[in-house]
Design a protein around this motif. Structure first.
Motif, PDB file in Angstrom:
ATOM      1  N   VAL A   1      -5.131  -0.341  -2.969  1.00  0.00           N
ATOM      2  CA  VAL A   1      -6.071  -0.718  -1.888  1.00  0.00           C
ATOM      3  C   VAL A   1      -6.696   0.201  -1.303  1.00  0.00           C
ATOM      4  O   VAL A   1      -6.187   1.037  -0.332  1.00  0.00           O
ATOM      5  CB  VAL A   1      -4.889  -1.473  -1.028  1.00  0.00           C
TER       6      VAL A   1
ATOM      7  N   LEU B   1       0.479 -11.651  -5.993  1.00  0.00           N
ATOM      8  CA  LEU B   1       0.394 -10.680  -5.281  1.00  0.00           C
ATOM      9  C   LEU B   1       0.352 -10.646  -4.118  1.00  0.00           C
ATOM     10  O   LEU B   1      -0.057 -11.630  -3.330  1.00  0.00           O
ATOM     11  CB  LEU B   1      -1.215 -10.071  -5.807  1.00  0.00           C
TER      12      LEU B   1
ATOM     13  N   SER C   1       1.665  -0.925  -5.581  1.00  0.00           N
ATOM     14  CA  SER C   1       0.425  -1.045  -5.728  1.00  0.00           C
ATOM     15  C   SER C   1      -0.777  -0.631  -4.687  1.00  0.00           C
ATOM     16  O   SER C   1      -1.793  -0.691  -4.729  1.00  0.00           O
ATOM     17  CB  SER C   1      -0.097  -2.517  -6.358  1.00  0.00           C
TER      18      SER C   1
ATOM     19  N   ILE D   1     -12.177  -9.939  -3.859  1.00  0.00           N
ATOM     20  CA  ILE D   1     -10.476  -9.423  -4.687  1.00  0.00           C
ATOM     21  C   ILE D   1     -10.339 -10.197  -5.660  1.00  0.00           C
ATOM     22  O   ILE D   1     -10.039  -9.793  -6.901  1.00  0.00           O
ATOM     23  CB  ILE D   1      -9.576  -9.336  -3.712  1.00  0.00           C
TER      24      ILE D   1
ATOM     25  N   GLY E   1      -1.945  -4.756  -9.097  1.00  0.00           N
ATOM     26  CA  GLY E   1      -2.693  -4.342  -8.439  1.00  0.00           C
ATOM     27  C   GLY E   1      -4.096  -4.822  -8.999  1.00  0.00           C
ATOM     28  O   GLY E   1      -5.164  -4.699  -8.529  1.00  0.00           O
ATOM     29  N   ARG E   2      -4.147  -4.664 -10.441  1.00  0.00           N
ATOM     30  CA  ARG E   2      -5.385  -4.984 -11.194  1.00  0.00           C
ATOM     31  C   ARG E   2      -5.372  -5.983 -12.118  1.00  0.00           C
ATOM     32  O   ARG E   2      -3.919  -6.433 -12.459  1.00  0.00           O
ATOM     33  CB  ARG E   2      -5.786  -3.534 -11.884  1.00  0.00           C
TER      34      ARG E   2
ATOM     35  N   ARG F   1      -1.960  -6.609  -2.612  1.00  0.00           N
ATOM     36  CA  ARG F   1      -3.352  -6.555  -2.839  1.00  0.00           C
ATOM     37  C   ARG F   1      -4.310  -7.437  -1.819  1.00  0.00           C
ATOM     38  O   ARG F   1      -5.519  -6.954  -1.706  1.00  0.00           O
ATOM     39  CB  ARG F   1      -3.926  -7.057  -4.275  1.00  0.00           C
TER      40      ARG F   1
END
Length: 336
Positions: A312, A202, A308, A321, A184-185, A205
């Motif tokens: 969000v 991903l 994740s 994003i 998610g990062r 996300r």
């Protein structure tokens, strides 16, 4: 020149394989990974992937054409290996000159990889074990996605971090390997790139991006959720080989338990074969996901989401994003 030189250097092999600026794939999310989101991701420098799911060949034909109208950048198509019309779907991809086909949901049936290669496309495969990964890559797969249990939708039993430690040292030097599940990062992206991954995938996300056609209530459910809310389904009957699915817990989770009992009873009565039983389960998921993602029935539909999901928190354009993920990755690599 790129604004993210350290990340770009580690992603170079994956980006060259995909033909995209960044080696960031969007996981194929049924009903959500359609022309609008796929084109937005490709236009932002990533690699969008159409989720064919239960589409007919005609529907896939229209979806690919619709995506091409929105982007001139590369994108792929995800096909489910157990789809009864798999070879017709492959033919549709061939007619459109699709450059990358992702085969998901099981071992590719005989002749499917060859049929894709015949029109010059690259084949991306999934594998739950290192032995199977080696077999698929040596029998025609061009790249591999390793996806941990933190992912949304259909999942395996092993965490992303463990799979990365097992697969990357054995495969990353020779093959293109993408890591997926719970990312998610950008800091996590940087870590997997340093371990040898060529890129990442991903889904969660991007599910609530501005360009995503998911229902506003579906998106709100994501914004309210945290990692613990994304739970894996349970297998009711050991005779029915149901692949667990991770989704936000709601009444739809209970409905799936009941559906398994119903299909198991049909097996008991000899009214369906095992293959048909599995297809019934897959069709259930396709319908349940549509109810939530498209119709907005977040109580009874399936809110497929990875762990994740807690990262969000708002609706943002895909480009925002993407830039944030890359900036986080670059900052992490610069701190090393």
């Amino acid at each position: 020149m790129t604004a993210y030189p350290k990340t770009a250097a580690l992603m170079r092999r994956g980006a060259e394989f995909l033909g995209s600026e960044h080696a960031i794939l969007c996981g194929a999310m049924s009903w959500v990974s359609e022309r609008n989101l796929v084109a937005a991701i490709s236009n932002a420098g990533g690699f969008g992937v159409i989720a064919c799911g239960a589409m007919t060949p005609d529907l896939l034909d229209a979806e690919i054409a619709g995506t091409k109208a929105l982007t001139d950048k590369p994108f792929g198509v995800n096909l489910i290996t157990m789809h009864p019309d798999l070879f017709d779907l492959i033919a549709v991809c061939g007619r459109h000159g699709v450059t990358h086909v992702v085969l998901a949901g099981g071992i590719p049936p005989k002749g499917s990889v060859e049929a894709i290669k015949e029109f010059g496309a690259k084949v991306i495969v999934f594998a739950p074990t290192l032995a199977l990964a080696k077999k698929l890559l040596r029998s025609g797969g061009d790249a591999l996605v390793i996806e941990g249990m933190e992912a949304g939708g259909h999942i395996g039993p092993v965490a992303t971090g463990v799979l990365a430690q097992e697969f990357l040292p054995a495969l990353a030097e020779e093959f293109v390997v993408f890591v997926a599940g719970g990312i998610g990062r950008g800091e996590a992206i940087a870590g997997f790139l340093e371990m040898g991954a060529s890129g990442v995938q991903l889904g969660t996300r991007f599910a609530c991006a501005t360009e995503s056609i998911a229902h506003p209530d579906f998106k709100k459910a994501f914004f309210r959720a945290n990692a613990r809310d994304a739970v894996a389904s349970v297998q009711v009957d050991p005779r029915l080989p149901v692949i667990p699915v991770r989704a936000l817990k709601n009444k739809g989770t209970e409905h799936f338990t009941a559906k398994q009992r119903e299909v198991a009873a049909l097996l008991d009565a000899g009214e369906v074969e095992m293959g048909d039983a599995q297809l019934q389960i897959e069709r259930y998921w396709a319908g349940a996901l549509r109810r939530a993602a498209i119709d907005g029935d977040i109580e009874n539909g399936s809110l497929m989401a990875g762990q994740s999901v807690g990262m969000v928190t708002s609706e943002e354009p895909v480009a925002v994003i993407m830039d944030r993920l890359l900036a986080e990755s670059e900052a992490a690599l610069s701190r090393r």
